[in-house]
Design an enzyme around this catalytic site. Structure first.
Site, mmCIF file in Angstrom:
data_model
loop_
_atom_site.group_PDB
_atom_site.id
_atom_site.type_symbol
_atom_site.label_atom_id
_atom_site.label_comp_id
_atom_site.label_asym_id
_atom_site.label_seq_id
_atom_site.Cartn_x
_atom_site.Cartn_y
_atom_site.Cartn_z
ATOM 1 N N CYS A 87 0.839 -1.205 0.000
ATOM 2 C CA CYS A 87 0.000 0.000 0.000
ATOM 3 C C CYS A 87 0.875 1.257 0.000
ATOM 4 O O CYS A 87 1.537 1.546 -0.993
ATOM 5 C CB CYS A 87 -0.971 -0.025 1.171
ATOM 6 N N HIS B 14 -3.484 -5.404 1.206
ATOM 7 C CA HIS B 14 -3.216 -5.725 2.601
ATOM 8 C C HIS B 14 -3.632 -7.173 2.849
ATOM 9 O O HIS B 14 -4.570 -7.674 2.230
ATOM 10 C CB HIS B 14 -4.025 -4.813 3.527
#
Length: 507
Positions: free
Chosen positions: A337, A435
């Protein structure tokens, strides 16, 4: 239809184990045949959970919902605060970004505005479940915060919940913390406290008995249990967990695979690294100074709540040059991310989404450009790895949109047809928005085996349990552990004594 019974776990301070005890109670009540649901009115955490509908809630409530065997919804955590800058947090209401707000404005103006939303969530859960397990926040006895505290006793009154007060004996001063907390509660609040729990106990139980007798006589409240310390593989809620025993620096030579994780100032969703703790021969260490970096086999740049600021910190500390040198030495570098964005060539924030409104250079290790946009993407996602076709799943939480430049391989092809992430031509620099990627246990084992083989070490078997299986085993272990040391008959008696009409106290 009768209203759900409610039990609330509050603590004498932060990090006493409230989240873990709530998780255990959710599984215990579920195992006993009850339709149970977790609830926390307002959560401040950097680790979040994405519901099936794309709502963002505190990770603790997502975990507790799994333990309770119910689908997580935003009613379980209607207000989520995610620290973004000093004294400024992103306010998430029912799973969606609402606004960024400083602490003073939130306390003075916003708290009362959101109470109808919180009340509506409580009423919905009361109508649709048998038992509500509420989790408090910090301590209910913070005098300077009580007037605007909507996470502790105000919720106990609203849900008509019996309160179990938990104290952490591992940090010392357990009896003083219990007596002091109770002394700072008003009469109606103290009347809610029906049991005491001493958590994280190490040592001989008989040496504690005199103290237990004293605290019961002093307070008039029974001690429901003394819970021995145990290292349970349950997702952490916030950055306090970064100082836990699991993350202390391992001894040199203790592990054959060395994994370093940058401890960014605004690190978020650091539960991404949890699976490495369970991989044989793998050591994980957090790194906040260049001199601590050494030459790991794998460097992870994790998610961050403010990519631009953490990139500035990274450069100020000299990590940019150090990471470039690691790449030349053969260290595998993996960004997740915000960490993925940092690995790119440029980051643009034209609308000052992250507060800068500027354009900055990334580390230039992946050919991508990132631009920050107002609409946050929050979604559960599945896909296939580009290189192997292996099925993977995860979740996305990001404001940035990244574009690959040139003919570079994506990390994964997602179920909605998008190409995610990027992998360098030599395969040693990897970035993804997913994630939870390492919670795909087969992928993680294959990944670790590649690192082992590069060092001439025999690979591990690919016969691994899925993440769902491992998580369920952890919930069962935790429930058994708590049941063995908690007076469940007394707890059920306390629970069934609740359910009276809510007192007229202005709540």
């Amino acid at each position: 239809m009768s209203k759900a019974k409610a039990i609330m776990v509050q603590g004498t301070s932060s990090d006493v184990g409230k989240s873990v005890i709530c998780t255990a109670l959710c599984r215990i009540f579920s195992n006993d045949g009850h339709h149970v649901v977790p609830f926390k009115s307002q959560n401040m955490a950097l680790n979040s959970y994405i519901t099936s509908t794309g709502g963002e809630i505190g990770r603790a409530q997502g975990v507790q919902a799994e333990a309770a065997r119910v689908e997580a919804t935003t009613d379980m955590n209607p207000i989520l605060l995610k620290p973004k800058q000093d004294m400024v947090s992103e306010v998430i209401v029912h799973g969606k970004h609402h606004l960024d707000m400083d602490a003073r404005r939130y306390r003075n103006d916003f708290v009362e505005q959101v109470m109808p939303i919180v009340r509506q969530s409580v009423e919905y859960l009361q109508k649709n479940y048998d038992i509500i397990v509420l989790e408090g926040a910090g301590s209910p006895a913070e005098i300077n915060l009580k007037a605007r505290d909507i996470a502790n006793m105000r919720m106990a009154h609203l849900a008509d919940a019996a309160v179990i007060l938990v104290a952490d004996i591992d940090r010392g001063g357990v009896f003083a913390s219990i007596v002091g907390t109770l002394a700072l509660l008003d009469e109606s609040e103290r009347a809610r406290v029906k049991g005491l729990v001493i958590n994280k106990f190490r040592g001989m139980r008989e040496l504690l008995d005199d103290g237990l007798d004293w605290i019961e006589k002093e307070t008039g409240i029974p001690v429901l249990g003394v819970i021995p310390y145990v290292d349970v593989q349950i997702d952490a809620e916030d950055s306090l967990a970064l100082s836990s025993l699991r993350l202390k620096k391992p001894k040199q030579g203790e592990f054959v695979i060395d994994v370093a994780v940058l401890r960014l100032p605004r690190i978020s969703n650091f539960t991404d690294i949890d699976p490495f703790f369970e991989e044989p021969g793998v050591g994980v260490r957090m790194v906040s100074k260049v001199e601590e970096l050494a030459t790991p086999d794998l460097l992870i740049i994790p998610g961050t709540k403010n990519t631009m600021d953490d990139l500035t910190w990274l450069r100020d500390c000299g990590f940019d040059e150090a990471i470039g040198q690691l790449k030349m030495r053969g260290t595998v570098i993996f960004g997740i991310c915000g960490g993925y964005q940092i690995l790119g060539q440029s980051l643009k924030d034209p609308e000052a989404i992250e507060g800068s409104g500027s354009i900055v250079e990334g580390l230039g290790l992946l050919p991508i450009d990132t631009i920050f946009v107002p609409n946050k993407k929050t979604v559960q996602m599945t896909g296939k790895l580009s290189a192997s076709g292996l099925d993977v799943s995860g979740y996305e939480i990001h404001l940035g949109r990244s574009t690959r430049l040139g003919d570079v391989q994506p990390f994964a092809i997602l179920q909605d047809g998008r190409e995610d992430g990027a992998v360098s031509m030599d395969g040693n620099v990897i970035g993804t928005y997913l994630h939870g990627i390492f919670h795909n246990r087969l992928y993680t084992r294959i990944f670790i085996n590649q690192l082992r083989e590069q060092k001439g070490i025999k690979p591990l078997t690919l016969d691994v349990k899925s993440d769902a299986e491992q998580r369920d085993e952890a919930y069962e272990f935790l429930a058994s552990h708590l049941r063995a040391h908690l007076d469940m008959d007394k707890l059920y008696s306390i629970l069934h004594d609740t359910g009276k009409e809510i007192a007229s106290q202005g709540y």
